[in-house]
Write an enzyme that holds these catalytic residues in place. Structure first.
Site, PDB file in Angstrom:
ATOM      1  N   CYS A 157       2.921   0.780  -7.502  1.00 11.28           N
ATOM      2  CA  CYS A 157       2.948  -0.691  -7.516  1.00 11.28           C
ATOM      3  C   CYS A 157       4.006  -1.171  -8.510  1.00 11.28           C
ATOM      4  CB  CYS A 157       1.571  -1.219  -7.900  1.00 11.28           C
ATOM      5  SG  CYS A 157       1.529  -3.002  -8.007  1.00 11.28           S
TER       6      CYS A 157
ATOM      7  N   CYS B 182      -1.882   1.733  -4.028  1.00  9.08           N
ATOM      8  CA  CYS B 182      -0.626   2.470  -4.218  1.00  9.08           C
ATOM      9  C   CYS B 182      -0.452   2.889  -5.675  1.00  9.08           C
ATOM     10  CB  CYS B 182       0.585   1.704  -3.710  1.00  9.08           C
ATOM     11  SG  CYS B 182       0.897   0.178  -4.524  1.00  9.08           S
TER      12      CYS B 182
ATOM     13  N   CYS C 225       0.871  -1.176   0.000  1.00 10.98           N
ATOM     14  CA  CYS C 225       0.000   0.000   0.000  1.00 10.98           C
ATOM     15  C   CYS C 225       0.908   1.226   0.000  1.00 10.98           C
ATOM     16  CB  CYS C 225      -0.981  -0.019   1.176  1.00 10.98           C
ATOM     17  SG  CYS C 225      -0.210   0.097   2.797  1.00 10.98           S
TER      18      CYS C 225
END
Ligand code: FMN
Length: 322
Positions: free
Chosen positions: A279, A275, A200
């Site tokens: 990512c 995120c 995250c």
């Protein structure tokens, strides 16, 4: 996975150090992350029996032990090494052992469940100058109760008698081979696990909760890591409180960045939660996106709702691995 070795001899190139290095080198050959604590390099004060850990579950002494608690929590295998000093451990190692009373208190007084204790293993390497039958008896008992306190199953020890001069262990006809064999035996079952990464933004709430639930439900089958695209300094205290309501202990966990987690470790599955472009794209690795609200700065009830949704999703995810 992490193999943590605690080198407990004041001799930096002595027999214990040689045994610990042999174990660590074998771990590295198996592609496993390792970390060594040199006890003489650490500033750890003796336990003062102030009872703060019984009351609050935390140690009041601010020294390097705070970092060592976190390492114990992250490790899959903990190896302690010590020469026999008066039928016990060296004073340096014994201080670390005594200070582990904090983790004992969290487990037995506060009834908190460190997820890693379901699969974490503890092992001891030791050496002494004499040849008495009872040479390792005191140490064995200490190791057994120490590993129980830190949440590790005691997997026994390798002890060598009649080794006194620094470096003499190298000439022992079976020691080095036995240490390598033991490292293989302990580490190989862990290498068969599936590597799962939860990410995250800050690695302070959502990905930490997901990783903790996955460890509780399937830590024996999955090497679970979590990270943040922009890691916070600390995990969220409201998240810690809501996980404690589920009996899951999040103490001594720190947010990590992707670079720290993916250094020498490749996930088989990435689960991303909010995120976005942070990512990572890893060729050949499947990625799942979980659309979860960010609980940062929200009420404890909001955090509980997110926690419960994560628990539900993780349960379904790990069921799909069976
Ligand atoms: C303070 C001290 C206490 C020791 N006590 C014992 C003992 O009780 N029994 C024994 O067999 N050897 C004892 N030894 C010897 C060490 O265990 C031995 O020399 C060992 O090989 C040292 O390992 P190292 O090179 O890893 O420090 C003692 C050594 C020291 C310095």
């Amino acid at each position: 996975m992490l193999v943590l070795c605690v080198q407990g001899s004041p001799r930096k190139e002595g027999n214990t150090a040689i045994m610990i290095d042999e174990f660590m080198n074998e771990a590295k050959k198996l592609g496993v992350r390792t970390h060594k604590i040199e006890v003489t390099q650490k500033r750890v004060y003796p336990c003062i029996e102030c009872d703060v850990c019984e009351k609050k579950g935390l140690c009041a002494i601010e020294d390097d032990m705070q970092e060592i608690y976190g390492l114990f929590r992250r490790a899959d295998i903990v190896v302690i090494g010590t020469p026999v000093f008066f039928y016990g451990a060296t004073a340096h190692l014994k201080v670390i052992i005594d200070r582990s009373q904090t983790l004992w208190s969290r487990k037995y007084v506060h009834k908190l469940n460190d997820p890693g204790r379901q699969w974490r293993k503890g092992f001891m390497l030791t050496v002494g100058a004499t040849k008495g039958k009872n040479l390792f008896d005191g140490l064995s008992l200490t190791a057994k109760y120490f590993f129980d306190a830190i949440g590790a199953e005691y997997a026994g020890f390798l002890g060598y008698r009649r080794i006194e001069v620094s470096g003499a262990i190298k000439d022992h006809h079976t020691a080095m081979r036995e240490i390598r064999d033991k490292a293989d035996e302990l580490i190989e079952p862990f290498c068969k696990r599936k590597n799962v990464l939860f990410i995250c933004n800050e690695n302070a709430c959502r990905s930490q909760m997901a990783a903790a639930f996955a460890r509780v439900m399937a830590g024996d089958r999955c090497d679970v890591q979590s990270a943040g695209s922009v890691p916070a300094d600390d995990i969220n205290p409201v998240m810690v409180e809501t996980m404690a309501e589920k009996g899951i202990d999040m103490a001594y966990i720190k947010p990590l960045g992707l670079d720290q987690v993916m250094d020498g470790w490749t996930p088989n599955l990435i689960v991303s939660m909010g995120c976005g472009e942070g990512c990572p794209y890893v060729p050949g690795v499947s990625t799942e996106e979980w659309n979860l609200s960010d609980p940062r700065g929200k009420s404890i009830d909001f955090m509980r709702d997110v926690r419960d949704e994560i628990e539900d999703r993780v349960r379904k995810l790990v069921a799909s691995f069976a």
